[in-house]
Scaffold this motif. Structure first.
Motif, PDB file in Angstrom:
ATOM      1  N   ASP A  72      -3.151  -5.097   0.821  1.00 21.65           N
ATOM      2  CA  ASP A  72      -1.768  -5.391   0.420  1.00 21.65           C
ATOM      3  C   ASP A  72      -1.029  -5.961   1.624  1.00 21.65           C
ATOM      4  N   HIS A 116       1.163  -8.800   1.605  1.00 23.11           N
ATOM      5  CA  HIS A 116       2.407  -9.552   1.330  1.00 23.11           C
ATOM      6  C   HIS A 116       2.384 -10.914   2.020  1.00 23.11           C
ATOM      7  N   GLU A 154       7.764  -9.972  -3.364  1.00 23.50           N
ATOM      8  CA  GLU A 154       7.694  -9.548  -1.955  1.00 23.50           C
ATOM      9  C   GLU A 154       6.868 -10.539  -1.154  1.00 23.50           C
ATOM     10  N   ARG A 155       7.418 -10.988  -0.065  1.00 20.94           N
ATOM     11  CA  ARG A 155       6.648 -11.850   0.838  1.00 20.94           C
ATOM     12  C   ARG A 155       7.136 -11.571   2.252  1.00 20.94           C
ATOM     13  N   ASP A 156       6.260 -10.959   3.066  1.00 20.35           N
ATOM     14  CA  ASP A 156       6.676 -10.604   4.426  1.00 20.35           C
ATOM     15  C   ASP A 156       5.909 -11.379   5.491  1.00 20.35           C
ATOM     16  N   ALA A 209       3.534  -8.959  -5.467  1.00 22.50           N
ATOM     17  CA  ALA A 209       3.225  -9.544  -4.157  1.00 22.50           C
ATOM     18  C   ALA A 209       1.825 -10.121  -4.182  1.00 22.50           C
TER      19      ALA A 209
END
Lengths: 253, 284
Positions: B226, B228, B255-257, B210
């Protein structure tokens, strides 16, 4: 107080100092590190509310919304890990939130947006086919004892303000010009397939649907509802696929 | 091959975002697997289940929990555990993972992955909770190493040793989050490779990559967060190559939120990881 109790309390209350017993490997003030967690908690929950209440946010502006939501987060943190559910009583908080009193329809807008979220995630149910409904409605003898089951997404909201017109305006250019803001409206919220839909209906139609939802027969539901256009209301319910059951009540001998 | 990784293919995967449901179904991109946050799908019905059901028919699935609070001082939320069991029954994911962290205190859910003091009582508690998860779900879980911003004076065990002991006692697998390692090692002035080499790498069942955000602490030192919300940093790609040299090709999630880009941007990152996985496969 346990380590996690102290941590949790300080996360939710920015007035409290950083908990004891923490350190940074480089010797930095642990408060400057603890602030990351505090921001994560506050911002992620405020963002969750902003996702659920986009028009409430537009009505008061981002800065005001985040300040109001931040106070809500501190007073009413989530009581479980399902964030889709978070903010169920945000409307009641807004009702009591003095600085928002100049936007009297704000709490009802929150109620409408909550119903939209609920409808979006409501249980699936197969609507009756239009032919099945037509057949059931074609027997005038049985009609009076008919009860109606609705899709789980269906819900009603009565507001003293023009919440649906205001909501609809914010799906486009967000101008309230031409809307009579304190003209009360009744909202019908439902999910038709995958789409959540909102309709403004007559007060009588709202009462009728509410009566049906309470288990009254068609006849009973009509009797206590103020005048409204029955065929138009039934057509709306049928064409938007929210009638899932029709039952003939057994008449006791 | 590590038995814990047998479920997910040794390919790159992407987090499944609601914004991309229709594009994924329409274009059917060549992605090794999709991962979803379990809690988002703990709803009765509607579009989330509709689309996940259709996508699950075509792709392997990793179910990633963010709300079980395995490190909490109190007991696990049994109702939540039952909801997880129901989701696993419904979607039959190839993998279930959760975090070495806590997020609930009593009934209050804090919606963040909070740090633990690493000592004997915490170790016992975490192991008991993981035992309970694995026996309820009737499958091994993967435990993710955390990204942390500060440490506890109470801690008596090194984080890598703590994780090794949890894995030894409970038989769970390791979800090796390379971004979390980089973030934590910068924040705590540790050597990332030494940290990696202290972990039980035989137990790695999945890898996470991420992006992070960058801040500074009270001394003006780098403080990595962290979040993301950014592309994967070059330093994390480098560390990932070094991980693959050690563990071989293992399912790797991009991961990319936050600050979600177009699907094609994420797909490009996934292809980059796939190339490295392919090379690692050729070597092993």
């Amino acid at each position: 107080m346990s380590t996690q109790a102290a941590f949790a309390t300080a996360l939710l209350d920015p007035q409290r100092p950083c908990p004891e017993g923490l350190f940074s490997a480089n010797g930095a003030d642990p408060a400057s590190r603890f602030a990351v967690y505090r921001n994560n908690v506050q911002n992620s929950l405020i963002n969750a509310l902003a996702d659920s209440y986009p028009v409430v946010s537009q009505l008061v502006g981002d800065e005001f919304f985040r300040a109001m939501a931040g106070l809500y987060v501190q007073r009413c943190p989530p009581q479980g890990p399902l964030i889709n559910d978070y903010g169920k009583d945000f409307a009641e908080f807004i009702d009591r939130f003095e600085p928002a009193a100049s936007v009297p329809y704000l709490a009802d807008m929150a109620r409408l947006e909550r119903l939209r979220v609920q409808a979006y995630h409501a249980a699936d149910a197969q609507p009756l086919r239009h032919e099945q409904i037509a057949a059931a409605l074609s027997d005038p003898q049985a009609l009076s004892e008919l009860t109606v089951g609705f899709h789980p997404s269906l819900n009603l909201l009565t507001s003293a303000f023009a919440v649906i017109s205001i909501w609809a305006a914010h799906q486009q250019d967000a101008t309230l010009a031409g809307i009579e803001l304190d003209h009360g409206q009744n909202a019908l919220v439902l999910r038709n397939g995958l789409e959540v839909e909102v309709f403004a209906i007559d007060h009588g139609a709202g009462t009728f649907i509410q009566n049906l939802q309470n288990g009254q027969s068609l006849t009973q539901a009509l009797e206590t509802a103020p005048a409204f256009d029955l065929s138009q209301t039934l057509a709306l319910l049928i064409s938007h696929n929210v009638i899932t059951h029709l039952h003939h009540n057994q008449v006791s001998p | 091959m590590n038995p814990l990784s047998s479920g997910l293919p040794p390919r790159s995967g992407l987090g499944l975002k609601t914004e991309h449901f229709r594009e994924v179904l329409g274009a059917q991109p060549d992605i090794g697997f999709f991962e979803v946050h379990a809690e988002n799908y703990m709803v009765a019905g509607g579009p989330f289940h509709h689309f996940l059901g259709l996508i699950r028919e075509q792709y392997p699935l990793s179910l990633h929990g963010v709300g079980l609070s395995i490190g909490a001082e109190g007991p696990l939320d049994n109702q939540h555990l039952q909801r997880l069991a129901a989701l696993i029954e419904r979607y039959q994911p190839q993998s279930f993972s959760e975090h070495l962290a806590w997020s609930s205190h009593g009934p209050v859910f804090l919606n963040d992955l909070l740090p633990l003091a690493y000592d004997a009582p915490t170790l016992n508690r975490v192991c008991e909770h993981i035992d309970q998860v694995q026996s309820t779900l009737k499958r091994p879980m993967l435990l993710e190493n955390p990204a942390t911003y500060l440490a506890f004076q109470r801690s008596t065990i090194d984080e890598a040793d703590f994780i090794s002991e949890v894995i030894r006692r409970t038989g769970c697998g390791l979800l090796l989050d390379v971004n979390n390692i980089y973030v934590s090692c910068i924040n705590h002035q540790r050597d990332p490779l030494a940290y990696i080499d202290a972990l039980p790498l035989h137990a790695v069942g999945e890898i996470h990559l991420a992006g992070f955000a960058e801040d500074t602490d009270s001394l003006g030192d780098r403080l990595l967060i962290d979040d993301h919300g950014a592309p994967i940093d070059n330093a994390v790609w480098t560390l990932y190559r070094q991980v693959l040299e050690r563990v071989g090709p293992i399912a790797t999630l991009i991961e990319r939120d936050n600050q979600l880009p177009a699907f094609s941007v994420l797909h490009a990152e996934a292809r980059q990881a796939d190339e490295l996985l392919h090379c690692a496969g050729g070597r092993s």
